[in-house]
Design a protein around this motif. Structure first.
Motif, PDB file in Angstrom:
ATOM      1  N   ALA A 203      -3.690  -6.741   2.298  1.00 52.59           N
ATOM      2  CA  ALA A 203      -3.412  -5.303   2.435  1.00 52.59           C
ATOM      3  C   ALA A 203      -3.433  -4.966   3.917  1.00 52.59           C
ATOM      4  O   ALA A 203      -4.475  -4.944   4.559  1.00 52.59           O
ATOM      5  N   TRP A 225       7.010   3.548   0.420  1.00 49.65           N
ATOM      6  CA  TRP A 225       5.630   3.051   0.366  1.00 49.65           C
ATOM      7  C   TRP A 225       4.731   4.080  -0.327  1.00 49.65           C
ATOM      8  O   TRP A 225       3.847   3.723  -1.104  1.00 49.65           O
ATOM      9  N   ALA A 229       4.687   2.348  -3.975  1.00 46.00           N
ATOM     10  CA  ALA A 229       3.460   1.554  -3.907  1.00 46.00           C
ATOM     11  C   ALA A 229       2.211   2.415  -3.839  1.00 46.00           C
ATOM     12  O   ALA A 229       1.097   1.886  -3.881  1.00 46.00           O
ATOM     13  N   LYS A 230       2.379   3.745  -3.755  1.00 46.35           N
ATOM     14  CA  LYS A 230       1.261   4.683  -3.636  1.00 46.35           C
ATOM     15  C   LYS A 230       0.328   4.243  -2.507  1.00 46.35           C
ATOM     16  O   LYS A 230      -0.892   4.245  -2.627  1.00 46.35           O
ATOM     17  N   SER A 231       0.940   3.844  -1.389  1.00 47.21           N
ATOM     18  CA  SER A 231       0.199   3.236  -0.293  1.00 47.21           C
ATOM     19  C   SER A 231       0.591   3.885   1.030  1.00 47.21           C
ATOM     20  O   SER A 231       1.666   4.474   1.152  1.00 47.21           O
ATOM     21  N   GLN A 232      -0.280   3.741   2.033  1.00 49.74           N
ATOM     22  CA  GLN A 232      -0.046   4.367   3.329  1.00 49.74           C
ATOM     23  C   GLN A 232       0.799   3.474   4.237  1.00 49.74           C
ATOM     24  O   GLN A 232       0.738   2.249   4.172  1.00 49.74           O
ATOM     25  N   SER A 233       1.559   4.125   5.108  1.00 44.23           N
ATOM     26  CA  SER A 233       2.330   3.423   6.135  1.00 44.23           C
ATOM     27  C   SER A 233       2.717   4.453   7.180  1.00 44.23           C
ATOM     28  O   SER A 233       2.463   5.646   7.019  1.00 44.23           O
ATOM     29  N   LEU A 323       5.500  -4.784  -3.907  1.00 40.83           N
ATOM     30  CA  LEU A 323       4.135  -4.406  -3.538  1.00 40.83           C
ATOM     31  C   LEU A 323       3.472  -3.590  -4.645  1.00 40.83           C
ATOM     32  O   LEU A 323       2.272  -3.754  -4.904  1.00 40.83           O
ATOM     33  N   SER A 324       4.232  -2.738  -5.305  1.00 40.42           N
ATOM     34  CA  SER A 324       3.643  -1.926  -6.378  1.00 40.42           C
ATOM     35  C   SER A 324       3.085  -2.818  -7.478  1.00 40.42           C
ATOM     36  O   SER A 324       2.006  -2.537  -8.029  1.00 40.42           O
ATOM     37  N   LEU A 327      -0.149  -4.470  -6.292  1.00 38.46           N
ATOM     38  CA  LEU A 327      -1.269  -3.535  -6.265  1.00 38.46           C
ATOM     39  C   LEU A 327      -1.620  -2.998  -7.653  1.00 38.46           C
ATOM     40  O   LEU A 327      -2.625  -2.293  -7.820  1.00 38.46           O
ATOM     41  N   CYS A 331       5.316   1.868 -10.532  1.00 41.54           N
ATOM     42  CA  CYS A 331       6.375   2.375  -9.655  1.00 41.54           C
ATOM     43  C   CYS A 331       7.391   3.211 -10.412  1.00 41.54           C
ATOM     44  O   CYS A 331       8.250   3.854  -9.802  1.00 41.54           O
TER      45      CYS A 331
END
Length: 348
Positions: A203, A225, A229-233, A323-324, A327, A331
């Motif tokens: 990660a 993202w 992916a519910k992720s930070q960027s 990535l989703s 993790l 998605c």
């Protein structure tokens, strides 16, 4: 297979559908929009979410053709106090139903600004309240904008280039169809490579870098993202990244960078080399040849720069989807955001 991946793999076919639609009606919608822009002194490009991101690419294309334009977030339009005389608004929306988009058409009408809509729903409230409607002519995606995002760039490119290349549109269409064929040929190979790469990654903080016509793709990467992916960027214009944010570079950092065919290519190749030298994990998306034997490179089709961002976002769409799954997030569903945002309050 996720519904999102189906939408990504089906994107070239949707592009061909859109191109066939506009070619079949003799570019009548495209010509009408192009003529209207030609009579204006300034174009106000209005969008929100993925549509705003598509507007970055359309703004670059219009400026390349010496059209003065501004990109405005639809949620900020009502805060504008001055509307330039002899302007025209180009409103971008996949659904034509988002609350801020619907209000934007009303605001433009109140200020007597002619309006063009590029939308996928030609019967939507937006389409019913503008002067010119240009269809994106693709089917709706399952959830996250894929073809409904990139088709705005595709159609915006047709409008932008029509005045100069109208007599040669058949040649441009054939080149774009060739690019669709290229994506169809290589997308499964990319998907397998990405799958292996993503599953090996830790990660990491992720930065998306793009320049000029590809800055829209960097912005799209950040949005994917978050939504997929519910992720930070973070994303930056490549030159801007070198003024401070590059202090984040380390072995615990991931960079996805787009190389422009036209702007600062050699400078950015040097940047890639330096980032790899300090241990950063770098992926490169380019229509140039392979950057180096040890560089993770995705070679996308070379098309006129007005259309480049419609095609060079495919690898990062696949990265977000892979990535989703790594993790363990869905998605294909939104947790807090409606498919169409019809209220300006709260998170749903």
């Amino acid at each position: 297979m996720t519904e999102l991946l189906k939408d990504i793999l089906g994107q070239p076919a949707q592009f061909k559908k859109a191109l066939a639609y506009h070619q079949g009606n003799q570019y009548s919608e495209i010509k009408k929009a192009s003529d209207a822009i030609g009579k204006a002194s300034q174009v106000l490009i209005i969008g929100i979410g993925a549509s705003y991101t598509a507007g970055i690419s359309i703004m670059h294309a219009l400026k390349k053709h010496e059209v003065f334009c501004s990109l405005i977030d639809a949620s900020e339009l009502e805060n504008m106090e001055i509307f330039p005389p002899n302007s025209i608004a180009m409103i971008l929306s996949r659904s034509g139903k988002s609350i801020e988009i619907v209000k934007s058409a009303d605001i433009c009408k109140r200020h007597k600004i002619p309006t063009i809509a590029i939308t996928n729903d030609t019967q939507s409230p937006l389409a019913q309240n503008v002067d010119i409607v240009v269809s994106a002519a693709v089917k709706f995606d399952h959830a996250v904008s894929i073809s409904t995002y990139s088709s705005l760039i595709l159609v915006g490119g047709l409008i932008t280039t029509f005045k100069e290349y109208g007599k040669h549109m058949a040649d441009i269409i054939q080149r774009l169809i060739g690019a669709c064929d290229y994506i169809e040929k290589y997308q499964l190979e990319w998907q397998k490579r990405i799958e292996l790469s993503i599953m090996k990654q830790e990660a990491l903080p992720v930065f998306f870098l793009g320049r000029s016509e590809s800055y829209a793709s960097a912005r799209a990467g950040r949005l994917l993202w978050a939504e997929v992916a519910k992720s930070q960027s973070s994303c930056f214009a490549t030159g801007n990244f070198r003024h401070g944010p590059q202090e984040m570079l380390s072995k615990k950092c991931k960079i996805v960078i787009w190389l422009s065919d036209h702007y600062s290519l050699n400078n950015d190749i040097k940047l890639i080399s330096d980032m790899i030298r300090v241990g950063t994990d770098v992926s490169v998306i380019t229509s140039q040849k392979q950057i180096g034997p040890d560089v993770d490179t995705y070679i996308v089709p070379a098309v006129p720069e007005e259309f480049q961002a419609a095609f060079n976002c495919t690898p990062v769409q696949m990265m977000a989807e892979a990535l989703s799954r790594k993790l363990g997030v869905d998605c294909d569903s939104f947790v807090f955001c409606n498919f169409i945002v019809t209220s300006e309050a709260g998170i749903q």
